[in-house]
Each structure stands twice: as C-alpha cells, then as structure tokens.
Design a protein around this motif. Sequence first.
Motif, PDB file in Angstrom:
ATOM      1  N   LEU A 186    -145.381 -42.335 -41.889  1.00 59.92           N
ATOM      2  CA  LEU A 186    -143.920 -42.226 -41.920  1.00 59.92           C
ATOM      3  C   LEU A 186    -143.432 -40.783 -41.977  1.00 59.92           C
ATOM      4  O   LEU A 186    -142.263 -40.517 -41.721  1.00 59.92           O
ATOM      5  CB  LEU A 186    -143.348 -43.017 -43.102  1.00 59.92           C
ATOM      6  CG  LEU A 186    -143.126 -44.504 -42.807  1.00 59.92           C
ATOM      7  CD1 LEU A 186    -144.425 -45.264 -42.668  1.00 59.92           C
ATOM      8  CD2 LEU A 186    -142.252 -45.151 -43.868  1.00 59.92           C
ATOM      9  N   SER A 205    -152.323 -47.291 -39.924  1.00 55.18           N
ATOM     10  CA  SER A 205    -152.083 -47.431 -38.476  1.00 55.18           C
ATOM     11  C   SER A 205    -151.008 -46.471 -37.981  1.00 55.18           C
ATOM     12  O   SER A 205    -150.903 -46.213 -36.781  1.00 55.18           O
ATOM     13  CB  SER A 205    -151.639 -48.866 -38.177  1.00 55.18           C
ATOM     14  OG  SER A 205    -150.492 -49.185 -38.934  1.00 55.18           O
ATOM     15  N   ASP A 206    -150.180 -45.959 -38.893  1.00 51.64           N
ATOM     16  CA  ASP A 206    -149.097 -45.041 -38.518  1.00 51.64           C
ATOM     17  C   ASP A 206    -148.732 -44.244 -39.773  1.00 51.64           C
ATOM     18  O   ASP A 206    -149.238 -44.535 -40.853  1.00 51.64           O
ATOM     19  CB  ASP A 206    -147.872 -45.829 -38.007  1.00 51.64           C
ATOM     20  CG  ASP A 206    -147.401 -46.887 -38.995  1.00 51.64           C
ATOM     21  OD1 ASP A 206    -148.075 -47.932 -39.117  1.00 51.64           O
ATOM     22  OD2 ASP A 206    -146.398 -46.655 -39.680  1.00 51.64           O
ATOM     23  N   SER A 211    -152.902 -53.597 -42.302  1.00 49.73           N
ATOM     24  CA  SER A 211    -152.598 -52.225 -41.894  1.00 49.73           C
ATOM     25  C   SER A 211    -151.400 -51.730 -42.692  1.00 49.73           C
ATOM     26  O   SER A 211    -150.665 -52.530 -43.299  1.00 49.73           O
ATOM     27  CB  SER A 211    -152.299 -52.161 -40.392  1.00 49.73           C
ATOM     28  OG  SER A 211    -151.148 -52.921 -40.119  1.00 49.73           O
ATOM     29  N   ALA A 212    -151.218 -50.418 -42.726  1.00 50.29           N
ATOM     30  CA  ALA A 212    -150.127 -49.841 -43.508  1.00 50.29           C
ATOM     31  C   ALA A 212    -149.714 -48.514 -42.898  1.00 50.29           C
ATOM     32  O   ALA A 212    -150.473 -47.884 -42.158  1.00 50.29           O
ATOM     33  CB  ALA A 212    -150.577 -49.628 -44.954  1.00 50.29           C
ATOM     34  N   GLY A 213    -148.509 -48.086 -43.242  1.00 48.79           N
ATOM     35  CA  GLY A 213    -148.011 -46.778 -42.819  1.00 48.79           C
ATOM     36  C   GLY A 213    -148.306 -45.754 -43.905  1.00 48.79           C
ATOM     37  O   GLY A 213    -148.001 -45.986 -45.084  1.00 48.79           O
TER      38      GLY A 213
HETATM   39  N1  ADE Z   1    -147.737 -51.909 -41.710  1.00 53.17           N
HETATM   40  C1  ADE Z   1    -148.207 -50.957 -40.872  1.00 53.17           C
HETATM   41  N2  ADE Z   1    -147.339 -49.947 -40.764  1.00 53.17           N
HETATM   42  C2  ADE Z   1    -146.283 -50.265 -41.580  1.00 53.17           C
HETATM   43  C3  ADE Z   1    -145.078 -49.628 -41.901  1.00 53.17           C
HETATM   44  N3  ADE Z   1    -144.775 -48.456 -41.357  1.00 53.17           N
HETATM   45  N4  ADE Z   1    -144.226 -50.239 -42.755  1.00 53.17           N
HETATM   46  C4  ADE Z   1    -144.545 -51.437 -43.284  1.00 53.17           C
HETATM   47  N5  ADE Z   1    -145.667 -52.081 -43.018  1.00 53.17           N
HETATM   48  C5  ADE Z   1    -146.535 -51.510 -42.181  1.00 53.17           C
END
Ligand code: ADE
Length: 234
Positions: free
Chosen positions: A206, A203-204, A91-93
């Motif tokens: 920033l 997933s989110d 997952s990543a932001g």
């Molecule tokens: N993985 C999922 N959301 C993240 C985020 N905001 N920063 C780093 N890794 C993440």
Amino acid sequence: MATPHNSAEKGDIAKTVLMPGDPLRAKFIAETFLTDVKCFNEVRGMLGFTGKYEGKEVSVMGHGMGIPSIGIYSYELFNFYDVDNIIRVGSAGGLQDDVNVMDIVFAMGAHTDSNYGFQFGLPGTFAPTASFNILEKAVALAKEKGVKYHVGDVLSSDAFYKKCNESELYRNVGALAVEMETPALYMNAAEAHKNALTILTISDHLFKSGELSAEERQTSFTDMMEIALKTAIQ
Ligand code: ADE
C-alpha cells in the motif's frame, strides 16, 4: 449432518483444514499437493477436498472473502465437523517498508475495524491471536526453508476500497500487512478451544510500488503451501 453451507458428512473432513479465500485455489491446492483427493463440498461453489499429504490426511476448503464468510465456514468446521486446526493460506497488502511483495507474514495478532467480536458479549475488546503451538511449528519451517518471513500483527479490514486512511494509522502502530479475514478465524478458534493460524504471502504494497509477476506469485505461493502442509501433518 450437512449444514446450510457444507454438504459434508462427519468424518469427510480431516482434523486439519487449510483454507485459501478462493475455492478454485482450494481445488488447485488439492490437485497439486495432495493424493487420494475427494471433494466433500460444492454448496455455493465453496469447494472442499480431503486428501493425503505425505501419507497423512489433510483437507482444503475455500473460505470466501471477508470476515462474515470465513466466520461461517470456520465456525462450522470447528463446531460441527470436529476440526481441530485451521490454517488460512491467503494474500495480503504490505504496510511496513521492510515487508516486500513475495515475503511471508505469520499473523500473530489481528487488529480490526470489524464488529465480529461484539457477538461474544465480552466487557471489553476481544484480542484475536494465533495459536502458539502451530505458529511455532510454521515459523520453524519457514526458518529451515530460508524464505523471508515476518511474524507480527496484521490489520483485518472490512473494506477493501477505503474512504479513510486507517491503513496508515495501523502501519504507524506496527501492523505488517492488511487482509480481511483473520479475526473471525482466531475468535472462533478461541471460543471452540481449537487452533488457528493465518499465513499470508504479500501480493501488493500500500505504500510502495511493485507487484508480483505470475512466476513470483507462484514461487511465493508454493513456499507458503509447503510450510502450511508440513505444519498440518506435524
Ligand atoms: N489482500 C491482498 N491485498 C490486499 C489489500 N491490499 N487489502 C486487503 N486485502 C488484501
């Protein structure tokens, strides 16, 4: 031929390994998507399983959080267990305005503030990139599936809680999303002359509000897993 981090014997692990960060996610993937499942590792709770997807052997193993952790597990899989392909499923932001929660991101390249590349002793900067052969297959499957996806660079950061605005600076140079593992995976694959790809669900975000509901999280995760598994067996 166990390692300090993996109790598997050679031959216990398939040529292609899918790697989520969370070992319990690895267990869930094995139990949900694979048949004939066997657990090959429990050292440090970093569960690894081999099973079959559409009759073909695939493994799934957790890689933990951060570059040092995935660095160790992917190095051992490539160099000690004859694994040819690793697909990180994480997952990543989101960083860009058009990258929304639930979208899928294929990490073509990974910017990083990590010093992992230093150990290779190169007279410059190691550019960690995905293996085009598997990236191409995965993107074709995403297109066929009709999911919303992006292909481009991500930021792979050593710090989750940051004291500076590096995410904004990398957003300004086009990074799609922020995560914490891809450069070590891509560098290890390059050095071992093997293949690697990171597939991420957002997933989110920033720079925008909005989070995934449990149901949305499940749907986007299932889409990503089907793409990763079909890529693995092609
Ligand atoms: N993985 C999922 N959301 C993240 C985020 N905001 N920063 C780093 N890794 C993440």
